[in-house]
Design an enzyme around this catalytic site. Structure first.
Site, short mmCIF file in Angstrom:
data_model
loop_
_atom_site.label_atom_id
_atom_site.label_comp_id
_atom_site.label_asym_id
_atom_site.label_seq_id
_atom_site.Cartn_x
_atom_site.Cartn_y
_atom_site.Cartn_z
N MET B 11 -9.58 -38.78 28.70
CA MET B 11 -8.90 -38.41 27.74
C MET B 11 -9.55 -36.34 27.21
O MET B 11 -9.61 -35.78 27.43
CB MET B 11 -7.52 -38.14 27.16
N ASP B 30 -17.85 -39.75 18.49
CA ASP B 30 -16.90 -41.24 19.31
C ASP B 30 -17.41 -41.83 18.51
O ASP B 30 -19.15 -42.01 17.60
CB ASP B 30 -17.39 -41.12 20.65
N VAL B 87 -7.82 -40.34 20.28
CA VAL B 87 -8.00 -41.65 19.64
C VAL B 87 -6.90 -42.35 20.71
O VAL B 87 -5.95 -41.85 20.66
CB VAL B 87 -8.56 -41.99 18.51
N LYS B 94 -3.99 -43.14 15.06
CA LYS B 94 -4.25 -42.10 15.20
C LYS B 94 -3.78 -41.87 13.40
O LYS B 94 -4.37 -40.63 12.74
CB LYS B 94 -3.00 -41.30 15.34
N HIS B 137 -0.71 -32.06 23.55
CA HIS B 137 -0.87 -32.88 24.80
C HIS B 137 -0.99 -32.29 26.22
O HIS B 137 -0.52 -31.47 26.23
CB HIS B 137 0.72 -33.09 25.09
N ASN B 187 7.37 -35.94 30.25
CA ASN B 187 7.28 -37.23 30.22
C ASN B 187 8.99 -37.33 30.46
O ASN B 187 9.79 -38.69 31.01
CB ASN B 187 7.08 -38.33 29.11
#
Lengths: 336, 280
Positions: B11, B30, B87, B94, B137, B187
């Site tokens: 993502m 990262d 993450v 988070k 999102h 969703n």
């Protein structure tokens, strides 16, 4: 093959177009036009000569029962009756008929075409002959036939209804005004439907999944088929004034209203009379003439015949007459 | 605008690609250097594929590949104007990342979280300045899918929303501002799609390919089971579970037991090659 098609626009005229393109002789009747006794009589006559009948009236079970019973009483014994399994399962519809073995269910989700797919749902009572004929009929029309278990709504309408319901619930809970910009300086398609379309790459907005506009319906150039088609009985009135089930919506706003909806009128409703509503208010009598619409009182059924079938007639008569007992003035109950 | 992305998984790298193509400079973070290298390779391949398909202008593609700065230290994100954390969707993880970012970036920088199931307001509460926290999102694959749900927390400032919307527009996305609610919008609607299809399977007489075939013939790009494999059976279950909990156990959102069994069996979809379908 001579095909009788009865039901609601835009579904039935699309189907009729597909049948004509395959050189079937089509007798098409819109459910709303059956309020007219002359049209109803024409449908009864067409039923007597059809080789296959397709019924698609889903506004209510009582309206469907009224129609199925009327068609079936006049059809030749060997003709299958294909019933739309939206408002009732094929098995339930078969239970309303005298020859249950001839009833076979189907499900089509508009807009559809010959490249589409038909849900094929034989009733528990369906006999082999009817199932075979029905399957062959759909296949010859060009449909991909997928057998599914017989249940109200079959597969796709059930899933689509779930999506529509959730879209409406989500819209109500989201706080997003329908079709309003995300901020005053921009023009985002900020409503639940569009979000589902963009986010899920769905082809149509959820509340439009069952919607087909007139311009979207399948059409065959009539000039190419008129030579091989039987005269088709249709009415100049192409739009039904009756409330529609979700999959037959004629007009639907592109975006849902943000204001509180007006409560549904309670029965009886004078603003939206329908075949179904009136049929529902009237006991179904298998005997007697198939009247256009039940009136407030049972003026059309002979006294003593309410709820019973007519005795078999020994003398051959047209089926439409078999289904008809015109009450005498003396037998007519007095008003009040 | 300098945009930092924390978390260089699938993502994170997909978001980075879209941001880079929008013309903004990227700081990609990262904790693992090899993950960063993999992410950069994924971005590069994605851009090349877009150019080959004429979806991306070659000049834009070349420029986008040059805007990346890689870092394994969170302090490397200190100069960012907007940080998107990508993450894993776990509240503690988070919250700890957002808390660390809150201490690292400038007070006027925006903190964005990529969650789709956790409460933005709960995540924002872990920071000292919750009014600068927003949800973004994205949908898989984030480099391609147009929609971005821009999530407004209870305390999010209007100017923060505006800047996030502008960023999404530069990324050639369609931003939709939604309030913080379980499942947001997409969703929730997707759960109805999955739930009814699973219910039909329960009733018997149908199999997975038939239901997918029926829905795809009706115009859906993917049938419900193919879509669950694509997004991840575990993700579909997590969303359902979150919705169910957040709506005080409202029946329509109850996760289907079949999904739980599939997760237990490792049948989580494309990510491990087996779900409702087997990739092999």
């Amino acid at each position: 093959m001579r095909v009788l098609i009865v039901g609601e626009v835009p579904f039935v005229d699309t189907l009729a177009g597909i049948c004509r393109a395959k050189n079937h002789k089509v007798d098409l009747f819109l459910s709303d036009d059956l309020e007219d006794q002359a049209v109803l009589d024409g449908m009864v006559r067409a039923a007597t000569r059809c080789q296959i009948a397709i019924e698609s009236l889903n506004e209510s079970q009582s309206g469907k029962l009224w129609l199925v019973e009327g068609i079936e009483a006049n059809m030749p014994d060997a003709a299958p009756l294909l019933t739309s399994a939206l408002a009732a399962s094929a098995t339930e519809v078969a239970g309303w008929t005298e020859h249950a073995g001839r009833v076979v269910g189907y499900g089509l989700l508009p807009p559809f075409s010959t490249t589409g797919l038909v849900e094929f749902a034989p009733a528990l009572q369906s006999d082999f002959e009817a199932v075979s004929t029905a399957r062959r009929f759909w296949e010859e029309l060009g449909f991909d036939v997928v057998r599914v278990p017989d249940a109200p709504g079959l597969v796709r309408p059930r899933i689509v209804c779930g999506i529509i319901n959730e879209a409406v619930r989500t819209l109500a809970a989201s706080g997003i005004p329908a079709n309003s910009p995300a901020n005053p300086n921009s023009e985002y398609p900020a409503n639940t439907e569009n979000i589902a379309v963009i986010g899920c790459r769905w082809m149509r907005r959820p509340t439009r999944l069952g919607f087909t506009s007139r311009s979207n319906t399948w059409s065959t150039p009539h000039t190419s088929t008129t030579a091989t088609s039987a005269p088709t009985t249709t009415s100049p009135r192409r739009r039904l004034a009756i409330p529609r089930p979700p999959f037959m919506a004629q007009d639907m706003p592109a975006n849902l209203p943000t204001v509180a909806p007006i409560p549904a009128p309670t029965f009886p409703c004078s603003t939206a009379p329908s075949v179904a509503d009136r049929a529902a208010a009237y006991p179904i009598a298998a005997s007697g003439r198939m009247t256009a619409l039940p009136k407030e009182r049972s003026y059309n059924t002979a006294a003593g015949r309410m709820g019973t079938r007519a005795d078999p007639l020994s003398k051959p008569t047209p089926s439409s007459s078999r289904w008809r007992i015109t009450p005498s003035a003396a037998a007519r109950p007095a008003r009040g | 605008m300098q945009v930092a992305i924390v978390g260089a998984g699938t993502m994170g790298s997909d978001i980075a690609q879209a941001v880079a193509l929008g013309g903004d400079a990227i700081i990609l973070h990262d904790i693992h250097e090899h993950t960063l290298r993999q992410a950069l390779g994924r971005v590069s391949r994605g851009i090349d594929r877009g150019v080959a398909l004429s979806k991306i202008d070659p000049v834009d593609g070349r420029r986008a590949k040059r805007v990346f700065t890689l870092t394994t230290e969170l302090a490397g994100c200190a100069g960012a104007d907007l940080v998107i954390e990508a993450v894993p969707d776990n509240l503690e993880v988070k919250q700890s990342v957002l808390r660390a970012l809150d201490d690292t970036v400038r007070p006027d920088a925006i903190l964005a979280t990529s969650t789709n199931i956790l409460s933005l307001t709960a995540l924002a509460a872990a920071t000292r300045l919750p009014e600068r926290v927003i949800g973004l999102h994205f949908f898989k694959p984030a480099a391609i899918m147009r929609l971005v749900e821009v999530v407004r927390g209870d305390l999010t400032r209007p100017d923060v929303i505006e800047r996030a919307v502008e960023l999404a527009q530069r990324m050639h996305k369609t931003p939709i501002v939604v309030k913080d609610a379980p499942g947001l919008i997409v969703n929730r609607v997707a759960q109805a799609y999955f739930g009814e299809a699973l219910g039909l399977l329960d009733e018997g007489g149908l199999d997975v390919p038939t239901v997918d075939r029926l829905m795809e013939a009706a115009g859906f790009p993917m049938g419900p089971f193919r879509l669950m494999d694509f997004v991840g059976v575990d993700s579909a279950f997590d969303v359902a579970q979150t919705l169910y909990e957040a709506t005080y156990h409202t029946a329509p959102y109850r996760p289907h037991p079949r999904l739980r069994r599939m997760i237990d069996a490792g049948l989580t979809g494309h990510k491990n090659g087996r779900g409702f379908y087997s990739d092999g």
